[in-house]
Design a protein around this motif. Structure first.
Motif, PDB file in Angstrom:
ATOM      1  N   ALA A  13       0.845  -1.196   0.000  1.00 31.85           N
ATOM      2  CA  ALA A  13       0.000   0.000   0.000  1.00 31.85           C
ATOM      3  C   ALA A  13       0.880   1.245   0.000  1.00 31.85           C
ATOM      4  CB  ALA A  13      -0.933  -0.010   1.202  1.00 31.85           C
ATOM      5  N   SER A  14       1.646   1.417  -1.063  1.00 33.34           N
ATOM      6  CA  SER A  14       2.511   2.586  -1.181  1.00 33.34           C
ATOM      7  C   SER A  14       1.703   3.745  -1.778  1.00 33.34           C
ATOM      8  CB  SER A  14       3.700   2.269  -2.085  1.00 33.34           C
ATOM      9  OG  SER A  14       3.259   2.109  -3.434  1.00 33.34           O
ATOM     10  N   TRP A  15       2.281   4.936  -1.654  1.00 38.46           N
ATOM     11  CA  TRP A  15       1.636   6.103  -2.264  1.00 38.46           C
ATOM     12  C   TRP A  15       1.609   5.966  -3.779  1.00 38.46           C
ATOM     13  CZ3 TRP A  15      -1.554   8.991   0.195  1.00 38.46           C
ATOM     14  CH2 TRP A  15      -1.413   9.152   1.567  1.00 38.46           C
ATOM     15  N   GLY A  16       2.654   5.349  -4.351  1.00 34.02           N
ATOM     16  CA  GLY A  16       2.690   5.145  -5.795  1.00 34.02           C
ATOM     17  C   GLY A  16       1.585   4.213  -6.269  1.00 34.02           C
ATOM     18  N   THR A  22      -5.706   5.418  -8.230  1.00 33.87           N
ATOM     19  CA  THR A  22      -6.569   6.591  -8.281  1.00 33.87           C
ATOM     20  C   THR A  22      -6.561   7.194  -9.677  1.00 33.87           C
ATOM     21  OG1 THR A  22      -6.105   7.004  -5.952  1.00 33.87           O
ATOM     22  CG2 THR A  22      -7.096   8.800  -7.180  1.00 33.87           C
ATOM     23  N   LEU A  23      -5.413   7.228 -10.316  1.00 33.45           N
ATOM     24  CA  LEU A  23      -5.329   7.752 -11.678  1.00 33.45           C
ATOM     25  C   LEU A  23      -6.144   6.895 -12.637  1.00 33.45           C
ATOM     26  CD1 LEU A  23      -4.145   9.927 -13.481  1.00 33.45           C
ATOM     27  CD2 LEU A  23      -2.125   8.491 -13.767  1.00 33.45           C
ATOM     28  N   HIS A  24      -6.097   5.579 -12.441  1.00 37.71           N
ATOM     29  CA  HIS A  24      -6.916   4.666 -13.255  1.00 37.71           C
ATOM     30  C   HIS A  24      -8.400   5.017 -13.085  1.00 37.71           C
ATOM     31  CE1 HIS A  24      -8.320   0.825 -14.962  1.00 37.71           C
ATOM     32  NE2 HIS A  24      -9.208   0.881 -13.991  1.00 37.71           N
ATOM     33  N   CYS A  25      -8.802   5.166 -11.846  1.00 34.79           N
ATOM     34  CA  CYS A  25     -10.195   5.497 -11.556  1.00 34.79           C
ATOM     35  C   CYS A  25     -10.546   6.888 -12.092  1.00 34.79           C
ATOM     36  CB  CYS A  25     -10.423   5.432 -10.039  1.00 34.79           C
ATOM     37  SG  CYS A  25     -12.107   5.768  -9.536  1.00 34.79           S
ATOM     38  N   LEU A  26      -9.633   7.824 -11.899  1.00 32.80           N
ATOM     39  CA  LEU A  26      -9.863   9.191 -12.360  1.00 32.80           C
ATOM     40  C   LEU A  26     -10.048   9.251 -13.871  1.00 32.80           C
ATOM     41  CD1 LEU A  26      -9.916  12.247 -11.619  1.00 32.80           C
ATOM     42  CD2 LEU A  26      -7.481  12.265 -12.137  1.00 32.80           C
ATOM     43  N   THR A  27      -9.325   8.422 -14.593  1.00 34.02           N
ATOM     44  CA  THR A  27      -9.438   8.412 -16.051  1.00 34.02           C
ATOM     45  C   THR A  27     -10.867   8.075 -16.479  1.00 34.02           C
ATOM     46  OG1 THR A  27      -7.119   7.798 -16.271  1.00 34.02           O
ATOM     47  CG2 THR A  27      -8.536   7.396 -18.182  1.00 34.02           C
ATOM     48  N   GLY A  28     -11.399   6.983 -15.932  1.00 41.24           N
ATOM     49  CA  GLY A  28     -12.773   6.603 -16.257  1.00 41.24           C
ATOM     50  C   GLY A  28     -13.775   7.640 -15.792  1.00 41.24           C
ATOM     51  N   CYS A  29     -13.576   8.135 -14.574  1.00 40.03           N
ATOM     52  CA  CYS A  29     -14.490   9.153 -14.044  1.00 40.03           C
ATOM     53  C   CYS A  29     -14.430  10.429 -14.872  1.00 40.03           C
ATOM     54  CB  CYS A  29     -14.158   9.471 -12.583  1.00 40.03           C
ATOM     55  SG  CYS A  29     -14.648   8.174 -11.438  1.00 40.03           S
ATOM     56  N   ALA A  30     -13.223  10.821 -15.264  1.00 40.53           N
ATOM     57  CA  ALA A  30     -13.072  12.057 -16.037  1.00 40.53           C
ATOM     58  C   ALA A  30     -13.746  11.937 -17.401  1.00 40.53           C
ATOM     59  CB  ALA A  30     -11.598  12.400 -16.195  1.00 40.53           C
ATOM     60  N   PRO A 136      -5.412   9.108  -0.765  1.00 46.19           N
ATOM     61  CA  PRO A 136      -5.172   8.500   0.551  1.00 46.19           C
ATOM     62  C   PRO A 136      -6.236   7.465   0.939  1.00 46.19           C
ATOM     63  CG  PRO A 136      -5.623  10.859   0.772  1.00 46.19           C
ATOM     64  CD  PRO A 136      -5.563  10.552  -0.695  1.00 46.19           C
ATOM     65  N   ILE A 137      -7.445   7.645   0.466  1.00 38.69           N
ATOM     66  CA  ILE A 137      -8.496   6.659   0.734  1.00 38.69           C
ATOM     67  C   ILE A 137      -8.148   5.351   0.030  1.00 38.69           C
ATOM     68  CG2 ILE A 137     -10.941   6.104   0.352  1.00 38.69           C
ATOM     69  CD1 ILE A 137     -11.440   9.182   0.751  1.00 38.69           C
ATOM     70  N   ASN A 138      -7.717   5.444  -1.226  1.00 38.10           N
ATOM     71  CA  ASN A 138      -7.307   4.240  -1.958  1.00 38.10           C
ATOM     72  C   ASN A 138      -6.098   3.582  -1.310  1.00 38.10           C
ATOM     73  OD1 ASN A 138      -9.318   4.023  -3.890  1.00 38.10           O
ATOM     74  ND2 ASN A 138      -8.268   5.350  -5.335  1.00 38.10           N
ATOM     75  N   LYS A 139      -5.164   4.361  -0.797  1.00 32.09           N
ATOM     76  CA  LYS A 139      -3.998   3.794  -0.111  1.00 32.09           C
ATOM     77  C   LYS A 139      -4.452   2.948   1.078  1.00 32.09           C
ATOM     78  CE  LYS A 139       0.478   5.044   1.934  1.00 32.09           C
ATOM     79  NZ  LYS A 139       0.463   4.149   3.060  1.00 32.09           N
ATOM     80  N   TRP A 140      -5.368   3.470   1.850  1.00 29.56           N
ATOM     81  CA  TRP A 140      -5.886   2.751   3.016  1.00 29.56           C
ATOM     82  C   TRP A 140      -6.625   1.484   2.579  1.00 29.56           C
ATOM     83  CZ3 TRP A 140     -11.012   1.962   4.771  1.00 29.56           C
ATOM     84  CH2 TRP A 140     -11.097   1.423   6.060  1.00 29.56           C
ATOM     85  N   ILE A 141      -7.458   1.597   1.536  1.00 31.06           N
ATOM     86  CA  ILE A 141      -8.239   0.450   1.061  1.00 31.06           C
ATOM     87  C   ILE A 141      -7.322  -0.639   0.501  1.00 31.06           C
ATOM     88  CG2 ILE A 141      -9.903  -0.290  -0.697  1.00 31.06           C
ATOM     89  CD1 ILE A 141     -11.249   2.468  -0.364  1.00 31.06           C
ATOM     90  N   ILE A 142      -6.348  -0.250  -0.309  1.00 28.19           N
ATOM     91  CA  ILE A 142      -5.421  -1.222  -0.897  1.00 28.19           C
ATOM     92  C   ILE A 142      -4.621  -1.920   0.204  1.00 28.19           C
ATOM     93  CG2 ILE A 142      -3.339  -1.461  -2.328  1.00 28.19           C
ATOM     94  CD1 ILE A 142      -4.554   0.870  -4.055  1.00 28.19           C
ATOM     95  N   GLY A 143      -4.223  -1.172   1.215  1.00 26.80           N
ATOM     96  CA  GLY A 143      -3.486  -1.746   2.343  1.00 26.80           C
ATOM     97  C   GLY A 143      -4.275  -2.793   3.098  1.00 26.80           C
ATOM     98  N   ARG A 144      -5.561  -2.759   2.974  1.00 23.86           N
ATOM     99  CA  ARG A 144      -6.428  -3.766   3.601  1.00 23.86           C
ATOM    100  C   ARG A 144      -6.744  -4.916   2.653  1.00 23.86           C
ATOM    101  NH1 ARG A 144     -10.827  -1.640   7.501  1.00 23.86           N
ATOM    102  NH2 ARG A 144     -11.234  -3.787   7.056  1.00 23.86           N
ATOM    103  N   LYS A 146      -8.247  -4.587  -0.254  1.00 20.62           N
ATOM    104  CA  LYS A 146      -9.533  -4.303  -0.908  1.00 20.62           C
ATOM    105  C   LYS A 146      -9.311  -3.320  -2.059  1.00 20.62           C
ATOM    106  CE  LYS A 146     -11.925  -6.124   2.667  1.00 20.62           C
ATOM    107  NZ  LYS A 146     -12.079  -7.519   2.624  1.00 20.62           N
ATOM    108  N   GLY A 147     -10.406  -2.865  -2.659  1.00 20.50           N
ATOM    109  CA  GLY A 147     -10.307  -1.890  -3.746  1.00 20.50           C
ATOM    110  C   GLY A 147      -9.502  -2.457  -4.893  1.00 20.50           C
ATOM    111  N   HIS A 148      -8.588  -1.662  -5.418  1.00 26.15           N
ATOM    112  CA  HIS A 148      -7.800  -2.097  -6.567  1.00 26.15           C
ATOM    113  C   HIS A 148      -6.910  -3.291  -6.262  1.00 26.15           C
ATOM    114  CE1 HIS A 148      -7.657  -0.333 -10.623  1.00 26.15           C
ATOM    115  NE2 HIS A 148      -8.629   0.387 -10.118  1.00 26.15           N
ATOM    116  N   ALA A 149      -6.712  -3.593  -5.000  1.00 27.24           N
ATOM    117  CA  ALA A 149      -5.911  -4.773  -4.644  1.00 27.24           C
ATOM    118  C   ALA A 149      -6.546  -6.055  -5.175  1.00 27.24           C
ATOM    119  CB  ALA A 149      -5.753  -4.863  -3.127  1.00 27.24           C
ATOM    120  N   VAL A 150      -7.871  -6.079  -5.333  1.00 26.40           N
ATOM    121  CA  VAL A 150      -8.535  -7.311  -5.796  1.00 26.40           C
ATOM    122  C   VAL A 150      -8.284  -7.597  -7.264  1.00 26.40           C
ATOM    123  CG1 VAL A 150     -10.323  -7.164  -4.007  1.00 26.40           C
ATOM    124  CG2 VAL A 150     -10.805  -6.267  -6.288  1.00 26.40           C
ATOM    125  N   VAL A 151      -7.876  -6.600  -8.039  1.00 26.47           N
ATOM    126  CA  VAL A 151      -7.585  -6.834  -9.458  1.00 26.47           C
ATOM    127  C   VAL A 151      -6.088  -6.777  -9.759  1.00 26.47           C
ATOM    128  CG1 VAL A 151      -9.840  -6.051 -10.295  1.00 26.47           C
ATOM    129  CG2 VAL A 151      -7.950  -4.422 -10.123  1.00 26.47           C
TER     130      VAL A 151
END
Length: 155
Positions: A13-16, A22-30, A136-144, A146-151
């Motif tokens: 669960a690094s910042w990178g 988040t950038l992946h998600c932002l692309t679709g959202c944008a 930071p929300i994604n960092k916390w979720i991935i560290g658990r 969950k979120g993008h960690a599942v893919v």
């Protein structure tokens, strides 16, 4: 941190990692957000239906950008959809609340013409703020795990 099914550990669960997810998600959202707001502004819609269309399209494109690679990796539709929902839902919800909140908070942004700097400036600002809040929300979720960690193992 636990492990994922089949012995796969969640990614670090690094910042990178969080910024990349988040950038992946932002692309679709944008894509969805811009398309929705452009269509709604062009049609002269008020704020509420404009935001509804933008959010609908943001979810559609956000999930689509996860579904396509999963399907290319050979996953069936049911599994790919479940993974996309698990990977992206929280991130998209946060991003949509933030970016639409910013658009509503910038005076005149929702009523600005498509040719105005106000419209595009507010939209760019809204997406930047959404990225900064969601990372930071994604960092916390991935560290658990969950979120993008599942893919992560399918990338």
């Amino acid at each position: 941190m636990g492990t994922e099914p089949h012995g796969h550990a969640p990614p670090k669960a690094s910042w990178g990692t969080a910024a990349s997810a988040t950038l992946h998600c932002l692309t679709g959202c944008a894509i969805g957000e811009i398309l929705g707001l452009v269509i709604a502004t062009w049609l002269g819609w008020t704020a509420a239906p404009s935001i509804a269309l933008a959010v609908l399209l943001a979810f559609f494109f956000g999930y689509l950008l996860t579904l396509v690679p999963l399907r290319r990796r050979g996953l069936n539709w049911r599994t790919a959809i479940r993974l996309a929902l698990a990977a992206d839902t929280v991130s998209i919800i946060v991003m949509e609340i933030v970016d639409n909140g910013v658009m509503l908070a910038v005076p005149g942004a929702m009523d600005a013409a498509l040719t105005s700097a106000l419209f595009w400036g507010a939209l760019a600002l809204s997406l930047l703020v959404a990225f900064l809040v969601t990372t930071p929300i994604n960092k916390w979720i991935i560290g658990r795990g969950k979120g993008h960690a599942v893919v992560h193992r399918y990338h």
